[in-house]
Design a protein around this motif. Structure first.
Motif, PDB file in Angstrom:
ATOM      1  N   GLY A 172       0.832  -1.248   0.092  1.00  0.00           N
ATOM      2  CA  GLY A 172       0.042  -0.140   0.670  1.00  0.00           C
ATOM      3  C   GLY A 172       0.776   1.265  -0.136  1.00  0.00           C
ATOM      4  N   PRO A 211      -4.271   2.853  -3.253  1.00  0.00           N
ATOM      5  CA  PRO A 211      -4.004   1.689  -2.302  1.00  0.00           C
ATOM      6  C   PRO A 211      -5.738   1.675  -1.750  1.00  0.00           C
ATOM      7  CG  PRO A 211      -3.480   3.724  -1.743  1.00  0.00           C
ATOM      8  CD  PRO A 211      -3.335   3.804  -3.303  1.00  0.00           C
ATOM      9  N   SER A 218      -4.606  -5.175  -2.772  1.00  0.00           N
ATOM     10  CA  SER A 218      -3.983  -3.381  -2.685  1.00  0.00           C
ATOM     11  C   SER A 218      -4.242  -3.293  -1.075  1.00  0.00           C
ATOM     12  CB  SER A 218      -4.708  -2.501  -3.419  1.00  0.00           C
ATOM     13  OG  SER A 218      -6.098  -3.108  -3.407  1.00  0.00           O
TER      14      SER A 218
END
Length: 197
Positions: free
Chosen positions: A68, A83, A129
């Motif tokens: 992230g 992210p 993510s």
């Protein structure tokens, strides 16, 4: 009277800001789209060669992690990495590809859009993510046992993911199904067919 040292310093500072802004403006990102689908050529990372392939029956057990900190970077598909969106990276599936990811510990299953390459860490099959890790419920653990299955979702769900929005979770797997998947993964690790993280 103007101090020439101050003028030079101010001019240098303005030039630096102008260059920084010019650098920002040259970064071009591909619009978020499902076409064209990119399979890509074989590539080598840290001595391992990966051969992208269109595998319509992709259904694999392994371990997923999440990333992230790359906010604003370009992903392999050319899009901007966000992210908080529900995306992931895979080493060989076409870009983009849609997969259902099931956390084997909890049975939660979500739909994820793959738009990047990776993970290149030993024993991982998918990098999620931060948004996908949160929706799946594995952000705190960092790494989790998962099932990753390629699917062909309806356009309505694809469109939501392309806009960075979550799609409703899939029905939870039964305890018996989860136990079977966990046993298959453990057997694969014992036989060396699946790398543990």
């Amino acid at each position: 009277m103007i101090n020439s040292g101050t003028s030079r310093a101010r001019a240098a500072a303005l030039a630096t800001v102008a260059l920084a802004l010019a650098g920002c403006s040259t970064t071009r990102y591909r619009p978020v789209s499902d076409t064209p689908v990119v399979i890509g050529k074989p590539y080598t990372i840290r001595g391992t060669t990966y051969r992208p392939v269109a595998d319509a029956n992709f259904d694999v057990l392994g371990y997923a992690s999440w990333y992230g900190s790359e906010s604003g970077n370009r992903v392999a598909l050319g899009e901007r990495f966000r992210p908080e969106w529900i995306t992931a990276a895979h080493t060989t599936l076409p870009l983009p590809t849609y997969v259902e990811v099931t956390a084997l510990e909890t049975g939660r299953t979500i739909l994820v859009r793959i738009n990047d390459r990776g993970p290149f860490a030993r024993g991982r099959i998918l990098d999620l993510s931060r948004g996908a890790a949160e929706q799946l419920g594995i952000r705190r653990t960092g790494v989790a046992a998962v099932r990753v299955r390629r699917v062909d979702p309806p356009e309505k769900e694809r469109a939501r993911l392309r806009k960075g929005k979550q799609v409703a979770e899939r029905p939870r797997l039964s305890d018996a199904a989860l136990a079977s998947l966990r046993a298959q993964l453990a057997a694969g690790v014992r036989q060396g067919l699946v790398q543990a993280p």
